[in-house]
Motif scaffolding. Sequence first.
Motif, PDB file in Angstrom:
ATOM      1  N   TRP C  95       0.844  -1.199   0.000  1.00 52.43           N
ATOM      2  CA  TRP C  95       0.000   0.000   0.000  1.00 52.43           C
ATOM      3  C   TRP C  95       0.881   1.251   0.000  1.00 52.43           C
ATOM      4  CZ3 TRP C  95      -1.207   4.469   2.565  1.00 52.43           C
ATOM      5  CH2 TRP C  95      -2.493   5.010   2.385  1.00 52.43           C
ATOM      6  N   GLY C 123       8.759 -10.668  -2.877  1.00 51.88           N
ATOM      7  CA  GLY C 123       7.525 -10.425  -2.123  1.00 51.88           C
ATOM      8  C   GLY C 123       6.383 -11.268  -2.647  1.00 51.88           C
ATOM      9  N   THR C 125       3.657 -10.675  -4.330  1.00 54.55           N
ATOM     10  CA  THR C 125       2.264 -10.291  -4.094  1.00 54.55           C
ATOM     11  C   THR C 125       1.569  -9.829  -5.370  1.00 54.55           C
ATOM     12  OG1 THR C 125       2.686  -7.962  -3.648  1.00 54.55           O
ATOM     13  CG2 THR C 125       2.896  -9.473  -1.792  1.00 54.55           C
ATOM     14  N   GLN C 127       0.846  -6.809  -6.021  1.00 60.81           N
ATOM     15  CA  GLN C 127      -0.143  -5.802  -5.603  1.00 60.81           C
ATOM     16  C   GLN C 127       0.259  -4.367  -5.925  1.00 60.81           C
ATOM     17  OE1 GLN C 127      -2.012  -8.532  -2.041  1.00 60.81           O
ATOM     18  NE2 GLN C 127      -0.861  -6.720  -1.423  1.00 60.81           N
ATOM     19  N   PRO C 222      -0.556  -0.159   6.261  1.00 59.07           N
ATOM     20  CA  PRO C 222      -1.663  -0.747   7.027  1.00 59.07           C
ATOM     21  C   PRO C 222      -1.307  -2.131   7.589  1.00 59.07           C
ATOM     22  CG  PRO C 222      -2.440   0.108   4.915  1.00 59.07           C
ATOM     23  CD  PRO C 222      -0.947   0.164   4.884  1.00 59.07           C
ATOM     24  N   THR C 223      -0.490  -2.897   6.903  1.00 62.09           N
ATOM     25  CA  THR C 223      -0.212  -4.257   7.391  1.00 62.09           C
ATOM     26  C   THR C 223       1.071  -4.286   8.221  1.00 62.09           C
ATOM     27  OG1 THR C 223       1.051  -4.852   5.414  1.00 62.09           O
ATOM     28  CG2 THR C 223      -1.291  -5.342   5.388  1.00 62.09           C
ATOM     29  N   ARG C 224       1.104  -5.255   9.157  1.00 63.85           N
ATOM     30  CA  ARG C 224       2.274  -5.452  10.028  1.00 63.85           C
ATOM     31  C   ARG C 224       2.630  -6.926  10.050  1.00 63.85           C
ATOM     32  NH1 ARG C 224       2.476  -0.958  10.180  1.00 63.85           N
ATOM     33  NH2 ARG C 224       2.515   0.620  11.816  1.00 63.85           N
ATOM     34  N   VAL C 225       3.899  -7.200   9.912  1.00 66.63           N
ATOM     35  CA  VAL C 225       4.332  -8.580  10.117  1.00 66.63           C
ATOM     36  C   VAL C 225       4.488  -8.763  11.615  1.00 66.63           C
ATOM     37  CG1 VAL C 225       6.151 -10.264   9.719  1.00 66.63           C
ATOM     38  CG2 VAL C 225       5.505  -8.685   7.901  1.00 66.63           C
ATOM     39  N   ILE C 226       3.756  -9.729  12.190  1.00 67.32           N
ATOM     40  CA  ILE C 226       3.838  -9.867  13.645  1.00 67.32           C
ATOM     41  C   ILE C 226       4.580 -11.122  14.076  1.00 67.32           C
ATOM     42  CG2 ILE C 226       1.797  -8.486  14.211  1.00 67.32           C
ATOM     43  CD1 ILE C 226       0.276 -11.164  14.496  1.00 67.32           C
ATOM     44  N   LYS C 227       4.771 -12.028  13.119  1.00 66.60           N
ATOM     45  CA  LYS C 227       5.472 -13.256  13.496  1.00 66.60           C
ATOM     46  C   LYS C 227       6.143 -13.846  12.266  1.00 66.60           C
ATOM     47  CE  LYS C 227       3.656 -17.319  14.665  1.00 66.60           C
ATOM     48  NZ  LYS C 227       2.472 -18.067  15.109  1.00 66.60           N
ATOM     49  N   ILE C 228       7.344 -14.366  12.468  1.00 62.58           N
ATOM     50  CA  ILE C 228       8.026 -15.045  11.370  1.00 62.58           C
ATOM     51  C   ILE C 228       8.298 -16.477  11.816  1.00 62.58           C
ATOM     52  CG2 ILE C 228      10.182 -15.167  10.055  1.00 62.58           C
ATOM     53  CD1 ILE C 228       8.713 -12.828   9.109  1.00 62.58           C
ATOM     54  N   GLY C 229       7.907 -17.412  10.999  1.00 63.06           N
ATOM     55  CA  GLY C 229       8.197 -18.808  11.313  1.00 63.06           C
ATOM     56  C   GLY C 229       9.072 -19.406  10.238  1.00 63.06           C
TER      57      GLY C 229
END
Lengths: 334, 476, 265
Positions: C95, C123, C125, C127, C222-229
């Motif tokens: 975005w 990425g 995406t 988008q 607007p988006t957040r990466v909150i966890k990486i596995g």
Amino acid sequence: MSHVWTIAEQSKGKLRAVSFELLSRGRKLADKMGTKLCAVLLGANVSDESLQELIYRGADEVYFVDDHRLENFVVETYSNVLSDLIRQYKPHTILAAATSSGRTLMPHVAIQVTTGLTADCTELDIEEETNHLLQTRPAIGGNIMATIKTPNHSPQMATVRPKSSRPLALERTRQGKITRLALKEELLDPRVQVIGYREDTEEFANIEEAEVVVAGGKGMKKAENFTLLRELASHFNGVLGASRDAVDRGWLPYPHQVGLSGKTISPKLYICAGVSGSIQHLAGIKTSEYIVAINQDPDANIFRLADFGIVGNLFEVIPLINAKLAARKQKEGE
Amino acid sequence: MRYNPVTPVNIEELKQILGEKNVFSDEEKMEAYSHDETNKQEYGHMPEVVVTPTTTAEIAQIVKLANNRLIPITPRGAGSGLSGGAIPIFGGIVLSIEKMNKVLDIDYGNMTLTAEAGIVTNDINALIKDQGLFYAGYPMSLETCYLGGNIAENAGGGKAVKYGVTGRYIMGLELVTPKGEIVQLGGKLTKDVTGYDLKQLIVGSEGTLGIVTSATIKLTGLPTAKSNLLVLYKTPKDAIDTVPVIMSRGTIPTSIEFMDKLSVQTSCDYLNESLPYQEAGAMLLIEVDGINQEQVELSAEGIGDLCMENGAIEVYVADNYTTQERIWNVRRNIAEAFKVVSPVQSLEDIVVPIAAIPDIIPELEQISEKYDIKIPCYGHAGDGNLHATLVKNPEHSMEHWREIEPQALRELYAVTKRLGGKISGEHGIGLKRKKYMLENMDPVELDLMKLIKKAWDPNNIMNPGKIFDLETRGSI
Amino acid sequence: MDIIIPIKQVPETSNVKMDKETGTMIREGVVSVINPLDLYAIETGIQLKEKFGGKVTVCTMGPQSAAKALKEAIAMGCDEGILISDRKFAGADTWATSYTISEAIKQLGSYDLIITGERATDGDTGQVGPGIAAWLGLPLATYVSKISDVTQESIIVERLVEDGYQILQMPLPALLTVVKEVSNPRLPTLRGKKKARAYEIQVMNAADLQLNEACIGLKGSPTRVIKIGYPKVTRSGKIVKASGDTGLNDAVDALLQFLEEKELI
């Protein structure tokens, strides 16, 4: 509590299977939040029966924007209509398919309504305290799984790969409301015209939506040899795929290409022959349910990801598989 | 005089030395040891027993046994050879060094590495890469081949223009002689004139003078930057005439590869690649390496300018992985592309003085016309080593091919010799080119070679029937 | 015809090695290149310029080192290179990225066409192209596989969809995202390389673009990466060898049995 939406897709008035897959994902999220699940469809000439099926497959409500000018997907108008609906109804979450139209429409809508969008999610969940949509997707060639959320914007939007979930069983007793909406004239964007459609050859590769994909790589040696795989695919009603090497050599056209620079697929069964398994190729098939590989080289990377592998000469192995499958079929027919 | 067969008693003796699991004689397992990368039908031969020793001492014992019992013994590396050198044409014992792949010593002070002969050449580089070092003497099939095989064939490859061939990097060897003695040749010395340089005699001896069990190799600083040029010319002569100009003006490229029009077209068609080859009669693929990308790119540009001044039609630059892969793919897939056109072919590796390359092209065209076959010409222009490959016309019968192949080869070799060349630059004589070497070599030189062989291996048990035949035991 | 091509520099991943334990890529020593899917956009742009005249401007949002990607594009035949670079852009999602790039495009004056690659291989995406079209209010065609006709005012393209090709006509200026089928990228020439070496890349930062700071970088995303596995992706499947006639037969039988067990046949 605002609702969960799924964006259903139609082609020539018929619903695409992915519409039902989205509903099964959406149902889980809506149930977790204790809210309604709504299917949104834009199109024309869609039968009541089809709309009813959306209910039978999990939707509580259906919004159908019905207009002959919505028959074909045109991003500008579709985006205007969907953005308008979002502003009006304020859904909590929107799930769309990662198809050529879903991938075009959703980023366009994200800008219009000022919210985030996460592409190609493989897992979706709701965060308990906040009700935020937790969106997990493979990133950097499937090497990491990133969980993403949109904390301060609404709605929460994600696209989901076709075939990555099963539709719910048809439940004819389910009740729901179908609302037909008219297209508001001011939302129509007349700039882009669909002036034709070209269907490709009979074996056009809709590899993203196929249950079974049979792919060949460099080891196929030449285009003519794909007849072997075509026959194998026919036993499964599958479609043909190809590695980048094979597509680069012109053995199959680009729509068949599997991998990071082609398509990422999640079929139920992926069979590949003569594919060594570059990182990029593996990234494109990781989410397949079962992977079968046939390759000459026992050290080929593809075997690391295979559920079943045959080390051998594909020009001996495939004809034998074909013969045995044909024999089975004949036996069943008797 | 004949060799003795391998008896069940011999097999027991071998098992005593090596243990049960390092000796096998069942057909199915031995099949993989009956051929190399040459045509299996034509050249393959089954061994009577295969052994996979793990120490030099074991090898010495096996060789002693073979020498005493008059059983032929064929040393084997990874089996990626292109001359039939590892094929046990008299049966007997195949001795595979596959289990001897340990690194024995890395000496940063002297910039050397000592490893057993069965180490995969590529693994050496993986091991020392982080120290900024590399072993430069590797050939093209680096993913599979063994150091021992590289030494036996004195392997070359695409980077010989700058880095030379395997022999340049061999400082010391451990050898088991055909009589079963163990000897250390050379060491870690840059200079050594203490008697004959026997280690260099072993390099390229195709396993006929003993079995190399370990080697000490010279390491070089690892180049981290490279740039490539694809240069288009109207004629092969224009292309080749540029080579000495490039070589005399400073930067020595890592490779100067030559591809004629037929090679480029066939490979491009196979790859569905659209290099702008329509008007080009020949192309050079030039690689420059170094440690500073900026500098390497400038050097490459300098070479590109020289090419333009010397009749090139166009110069394309590839200084990142994407573009480099594209152009090297064309070069690497020539052989594969012709295999698709016609799987039957004779892959040759004649070598001529660099300046003679343009002269050989019309000769190849003549041979090609006369026998109605294709002869693409490509290879290492920078060192005169050309893969002029005879490709069977798919419309010809196999009988016809078998008849014309030796005739066409003879003519090819005759032309090569006339232009001051030799019949093999890097693949070796082995089994495949034995008769042609005999026809093309000075009898005095050949005699000297035979005398050496007889002195080292009086019973002719060590890889017999390779390079040349002896008049006594082991001739076919 | 003036064309703008937004590109991205990505890690080169086609020759990376695989971690034998986990099946994931070893990212050490990976170099950066132009997103391979952007090369088709660049080639398409250059071909249109060669046919109709005008100029091709290539732009990218990224660190200073992304200038190399712009120079490579210029070496292929693009005319101008714009680097959109500022620490404040770091962490942008699709975005915020499409906002920033569209604002930069507004500074470039008039144009007829914007062409992007289908998506970036890192990425993944796809988008940003549609996002730019939305920000700029341009007609959009994604997955374009063929440009059939171009006039002063309009363009006709074919776009690759699930079961065929949709043929669209739209007025210019417009934005296209293209797929591999659209063109075959050329190699840079020596002349192109020299031109690119001498060319000075124009840099635009947040201040130059007078951006709304609330819409850029991580803060504007607007988006957040909150966890990486780190998923282990290898499967320990059954591998059988098909050597010899019996081996071949047994292997195929074992496969059929496997397919039967999994109810795939």
